[in-house]
Design a protein around this motif. Sequence first.
Motif, PDB file in Angstrom:
ATOM      1  N   UNK A 170       1.151  -1.064  -0.044  1.00 44.23           N
ATOM      2  CA  UNK A 170      -0.100  -0.027   0.160  1.00 44.23           C
ATOM      3  C   UNK A 170       0.769   1.098   0.066  1.00 44.23           C
ATOM      4  N   UNK A 171       1.960   1.318   0.721  1.00 44.70           N
ATOM      5  CA  UNK A 171       2.842   2.529   0.966  1.00 44.70           C
ATOM      6  C   UNK A 171       4.247   1.875   0.780  1.00 44.70           C
ATOM      7  N   UNK A 172       4.723   1.811  -0.298  1.00 45.47           N
ATOM      8  CA  UNK A 172       6.068   1.434  -0.829  1.00 45.47           C
ATOM      9  C   UNK A 172       7.097   2.473  -0.142  1.00 45.47           C
ATOM     10  N   UNK A 173       8.237   1.711   0.387  1.00 45.22           N
ATOM     11  CA  UNK A 173       8.864   2.749   0.969  1.00 45.22           C
ATOM     12  C   UNK A 173       9.937   3.437  -0.107  1.00 45.22           C
ATOM     13  N   UNK A 174       9.919   4.753  -0.196  1.00 44.68           N
ATOM     14  CA  UNK A 174      10.740   5.458  -0.910  1.00 44.68           C
ATOM     15  C   UNK A 174       9.987   6.009  -2.249  1.00 44.68           C
ATOM     16  N   UNK A 175       8.892   5.639  -2.351  1.00 45.64           N
ATOM     17  CA  UNK A 175       8.045   6.146  -3.403  1.00 45.64           C
ATOM     18  C   UNK A 175       7.769   7.646  -3.531  1.00 45.64           C
ATOM     19  N   UNK A 176       7.617   8.219  -2.600  1.00 44.32           N
ATOM     20  CA  UNK A 176       7.646   9.945  -2.641  1.00 44.32           C
ATOM     21  C   UNK A 176       8.884  10.275  -2.988  1.00 44.32           C
ATOM     22  N   UNK A 177       9.978   9.998  -2.510  1.00 40.02           N
ATOM     23  CA  UNK A 177      11.281  10.446  -2.842  1.00 40.02           C
ATOM     24  C   UNK A 177      11.657  10.099  -4.513  1.00 40.02           C
ATOM     25  N   UNK A 178      11.237   8.977  -4.818  1.00 42.78           N
ATOM     26  CA  UNK A 178      11.556   8.881  -6.297  1.00 42.78           C
ATOM     27  C   UNK A 178      10.789   9.742  -7.018  1.00 42.78           C
ATOM     28  N   UNK A 179       9.329  10.029  -6.689  1.00 49.59           N
ATOM     29  CA  UNK A 179       8.604  10.832  -7.371  1.00 49.59           C
ATOM     30  C   UNK A 179       9.112  12.105  -7.201  1.00 49.59           C
ATOM     31  N   UNK A 205      -6.582   0.275   7.735  1.00 49.35           N
ATOM     32  CA  UNK A 205      -6.774   1.013   6.537  1.00 49.35           C
ATOM     33  C   UNK A 205      -6.721   2.756   7.223  1.00 49.35           C
ATOM     34  N   UNK A 206      -7.389   2.960   8.275  1.00 50.61           N
ATOM     35  CA  UNK A 206      -7.266   4.378   8.860  1.00 50.61           C
ATOM     36  C   UNK A 206      -5.944   4.945   8.993  1.00 50.61           C
ATOM     37  N   UNK A 207      -4.711   3.973   9.291  1.00 51.63           N
ATOM     38  CA  UNK A 207      -3.510   4.537   9.495  1.00 51.63           C
ATOM     39  C   UNK A 207      -2.901   4.581   8.210  1.00 51.63           C
ATOM     40  N   UNK A 208      -3.277   3.634   7.074  1.00 54.89           N
ATOM     41  CA  UNK A 208      -2.806   4.238   5.642  1.00 54.89           C
ATOM     42  C   UNK A 208      -3.242   5.182   5.153  1.00 54.89           C
ATOM     43  N   UNK A 209      -4.683   5.605   5.309  1.00 45.82           N
ATOM     44  CA  UNK A 209      -5.347   6.874   4.841  1.00 45.82           C
ATOM     45  C   UNK A 209      -4.380   7.949   5.211  1.00 45.82           C
ATOM     46  N   UNK A 210      -4.360   7.971   6.613  1.00 46.30           N
ATOM     47  CA  UNK A 210      -3.561   9.151   7.273  1.00 46.30           C
ATOM     48  C   UNK A 210      -2.247   9.230   6.675  1.00 46.30           C
ATOM     49  N   UNK A 211      -1.438   8.060   6.699  1.00 46.27           N
ATOM     50  CA  UNK A 211       0.173   8.247   5.969  1.00 46.27           C
ATOM     51  C   UNK A 211      -0.045   8.702   4.606  1.00 46.27           C
ATOM     52  N   UNK A 212      -1.107   8.367   3.677  1.00 45.37           N
ATOM     53  CA  UNK A 212      -1.120   8.834   2.355  1.00 45.37           C
ATOM     54  C   UNK A 212      -1.495  10.169   2.275  1.00 45.37           C
ATOM     55  N   UNK A 213      -2.452  10.657   3.105  1.00 46.65           N
ATOM     56  CA  UNK A 213      -2.685  12.066   3.341  1.00 46.65           C
ATOM     57  C   UNK A 213      -1.385  13.008   3.703  1.00 46.65           C
ATOM     58  N   UNK A 214      -0.420  12.447   4.631  1.00 39.61           N
ATOM     59  CA  UNK A 214       0.653  13.118   4.798  1.00 39.61           C
ATOM     60  C   UNK A 214       1.864  13.143   3.897  1.00 39.61           C
ATOM     61  N   UNK A 215       1.870  12.393   2.972  1.00 42.55           N
ATOM     62  CA  UNK A 215       2.810  11.912   1.866  1.00 42.55           C
ATOM     63  C   UNK A 215       2.040  12.789   0.725  1.00 42.55           C
ATOM     64  N   UNK A 216       0.930  12.793   0.464  1.00 41.16           N
ATOM     65  CA  UNK A 216       0.343  13.908  -0.365  1.00 41.16           C
ATOM     66  C   UNK A 216       0.691  15.351  -0.168  1.00 41.16           C
ATOM     67  N   UNK A 217       0.488  15.479   1.189  1.00 40.42           N
ATOM     68  CA  UNK A 217       0.732  17.092   1.357  1.00 40.42           C
ATOM     69  C   UNK A 217       2.147  17.415   1.226  1.00 40.42           C
ATOM     70  N   UNK A 218       3.187  16.513   1.559  1.00 43.80           N
ATOM     71  CA  UNK A 218       4.374  16.721   1.004  1.00 43.80           C
ATOM     72  C   UNK A 218       4.815  17.080  -0.356  1.00 43.80           C
TER      73      UNK A 218
END
Length: 299
Positions: free
Chosen positions: A44-53, A184-197
């Motif tokens: 769901x949350x691959x490690x380092x995906x945001x840094x690559x993007x 799922x709630x924790x996944x959604x919060x993590x995705x929201x934080x990475x999207x804000x970044x």
Amino acid sequence: MLFRSRVFAIIQAAGWPIWPLLFASIVAVALIIERLITLRRSKILPEGLLEKVVGELRTSGATPEMVNRVALSSPLGRVLAAGLRNVGATRDVMKESIEETGRAVAHDLERFLTTLGTIASISPLMGLFGTVVGMIEIFGSQTPGGSNPQQLAHGISIALYNTGFGLVIAIPSLIFWRHFRALIDSFVIDMEQQAIKLVEVAHGERHLTLTVHAHAQMGQLVLEVGVAAVLGDQDLRLQGTQRRRAAGAGPARGRHGARRPDRRAHRSGRCAAAAAPGRAGCEVCRREAGQGGRARRQG
């Protein structure tokens, strides 16, 4: 072999109400295994995906090939790809597209949880139904000539086995349902934080400019508010001036609305009646002149 024979013996002792419970248990186990495989953090949350993007965005920009590759990588990639498609738009548009995709991703992550929760809720009821059937068997074993021990034992087996099976199915299903919901709630919060970044990185220069402009805009806003406040005071003062002019423009009125005579105009003989041709003055002018003469003689 012994275990298989033991299982079949339990099923035969539990009677036909055990079959719906067996079907519900198979479905629950399948859903639990499927959700355990699907809801893995690495998937769901691959490690380092945001840094690559972010690295590709700074080097080559948001190309269609990169956006499609990121979208197909993971649910987090779908959220980030929604922001990358609108990276050239304003911050609000980019955040809105991310939020819309995030809701769709969260709905996909919650797939099959409703079914698992339903099984956890109805399994005790199905066991209770088996208990009722077993009680019917027990009462049916009573005859005028006595009771049938074999039928009595079979009714007791149906009642107890179905109650136990219902609880055995409901308890793990409820535990995993709550676990998956929290995950799922924790996944959604993590995705929201990475999207804000990602939004901050995409609009970083614009954000700094906006910060400088923000201070300028805040100062301008203060000036505008101040101007608006000053204009408001001026409007109030102008309205007061207009009211005062309107009050002083017309002749003054008495207590009951009658116009009061302007004594200064009548004393000087410059009233409208005195200025009219062919008239020596009005009655008020003559009265004022007489009062003035008496005052001088007395003096």
